[in-house]
Each structure stands twice: as C-alpha cells, then as structure tokens.
Design a protein around this motif. Structure first.
Motif, mmCIF file in Angstrom:
data_model
loop_
_atom_site.group_PDB
_atom_site.id
_atom_site.type_symbol
_atom_site.label_atom_id
_atom_site.label_comp_id
_atom_site.label_asym_id
_atom_site.label_seq_id
_atom_site.Cartn_x
_atom_site.Cartn_y
_atom_site.Cartn_z
ATOM 1 N N LEU A 165 50.278 -16.454 23.074
ATOM 2 C CA LEU A 165 50.148 -15.803 21.774
ATOM 3 C C LEU A 165 48.905 -16.327 21.048
ATOM 4 O O LEU A 165 48.587 -17.522 21.139
ATOM 5 N N PRO A 166 48.224 -15.467 20.319
ATOM 6 C CA PRO A 166 47.097 -15.954 19.510
ATOM 7 C C PRO A 166 47.577 -16.955 18.467
ATOM 8 O O PRO A 166 48.749 -16.956 18.068
ATOM 9 N N GLU A 167 46.685 -17.800 17.998
ATOM 10 C CA GLU A 167 47.048 -18.875 17.067
ATOM 11 C C GLU A 167 47.676 -18.375 15.784
ATOM 12 O O GLU A 167 48.485 -19.073 15.184
ATOM 13 N N ARG A 168 47.319 -17.178 15.359
ATOM 14 C CA ARG A 168 47.845 -16.687 14.074
ATOM 15 C C ARG A 168 49.363 -16.503 14.114
ATOM 16 O O ARG A 168 49.998 -16.378 13.082
ATOM 17 N N TYR A 169 49.973 -16.488 15.293
ATOM 18 C CA TYR A 169 51.425 -16.360 15.405
ATOM 19 C C TYR A 169 52.051 -17.727 15.484
ATOM 20 O O TYR A 169 53.181 -17.967 15.506
#
Length: 169
Positions: A165-169
């Motif tokens: 998952l991308p860091e924003r999640y």
C-alpha cells in the motif's frame, strides 16, 4: 436430492471459465452421488453366473450411474466442446479430455502457476486506484492460483496488501 423432484441443470462450459466449471460440476455430480463414477473409473465387472435379483439390480444401478454421469458431462458443454468428448466411452475419459484441453498437461499447469505467482509478487497498488480495486486484482490472481490446485496462505495475501500500500494509507 432426487426425492424432492428438483433437478438443477448442470453448469455450462463453453471454453471460458473452465476452472470455475470444474468446481461447480464436481459439486453437481457429488449431489447426485456420481462423482466417484467419474473420479474412480472402475470397470464394471460382468454379472456372475446365476445372479440374484439384488445383484442384477445393483449391476443395473451401477451401469446407469455411468450413463448418467456421462450424460451430465455431455449436456453441460457447448456443441463445439461436445465434439471433443463424444468419442469418449466413460465419464472419466470425458472428464480427463476436458481437463487436458482446458488446463493442459502438468508441465503447462506448472508454468501457469509460476506465471501467476510472479504476477502476484509483482503487484503494486497504483496511486490512482482504490484499495478495493487493488484487493480485487490481488484476489483475482490468488483465485486463479487456487483454481489450478495450488494452496495459498491467507496470511501472505494480507501481508502483500499491507506491504504494497502507498504510504498515505
């Protein structure tokens, strides 16, 4: 099942979705107590000399099961696919013919599994996609792996989602 009078139609296969058809068809044949006829492919022994009525009835029932299983398999395929199995004499021969046609031999299945596992390892979530879309893509690959008969650890799926998952999640 037969006592209720309800007889669902066998699941159809037209060349696409064979892996799903196999699961549905196996369950369908099991519901009518016919899976062992397909899976075991035991040659029906001839009646012994001076058979009893019970032996005659059992022999007739066993023979009928083979024809029923063959009928269900034949009627669950399109006419084009039927031509591939019409020369088969037993349900097991028809089942194996379809399996070879749509799954290939063991070497081909192994290669398909390797490709799917590589696809799984290479999956990454795009920034423009939702988590739902990403998890659907992962599950499509995992289900394809499972349909080819390979086991897949559920913890590995969760790990894959979390780690990619991308860091924003």
């Amino acid at each position: 099942m037969s006592s209720s009078g309800f007889s669902p139609a066998p699941p159809p296969v037209n060349g696409e979705g064979y892996h799903i058809w196999v699961v549905k068809m196996k369950t369908y044949l099991q519901a009518f107590d016919l899976w062992e006829v397909v899976n075991a492919d035991v040659e029906l022994p001839p009646l012994r000399a001076n058979p009893t009525v019970a032996h005659i009835r059992q022999h007739s029932d066993d023979r009928a099961k083979r024809y029923k299983a063959m009928s269900y398999i034949q009627n669950s395929v399109s006419d084009l696919i039927f031509t591939m199995v019409m020369a088969c004499e037993t349900p097991k021969q028809a089942w194996d013919k379809l399996k070879e046609e749509f799954q290939g031999n063991e070497k081909i299945r192994h290669q398909q599994l390797l490709n799917l596992r590589r696809d799984f390892e290479n999956l990454k979530m795009n920034e423009s996609k939702t988590i739902k879309q990403y998890s659907d893509r992962i599950m499509a690959v995992v289900n394809s792996i499972k349909l080819l008969g390979d086991q897949f650890n559920e913890a590995r799926i969760v790990e894959k989602v979390i780690s990619t998952l991308p860091e924003r999640y």
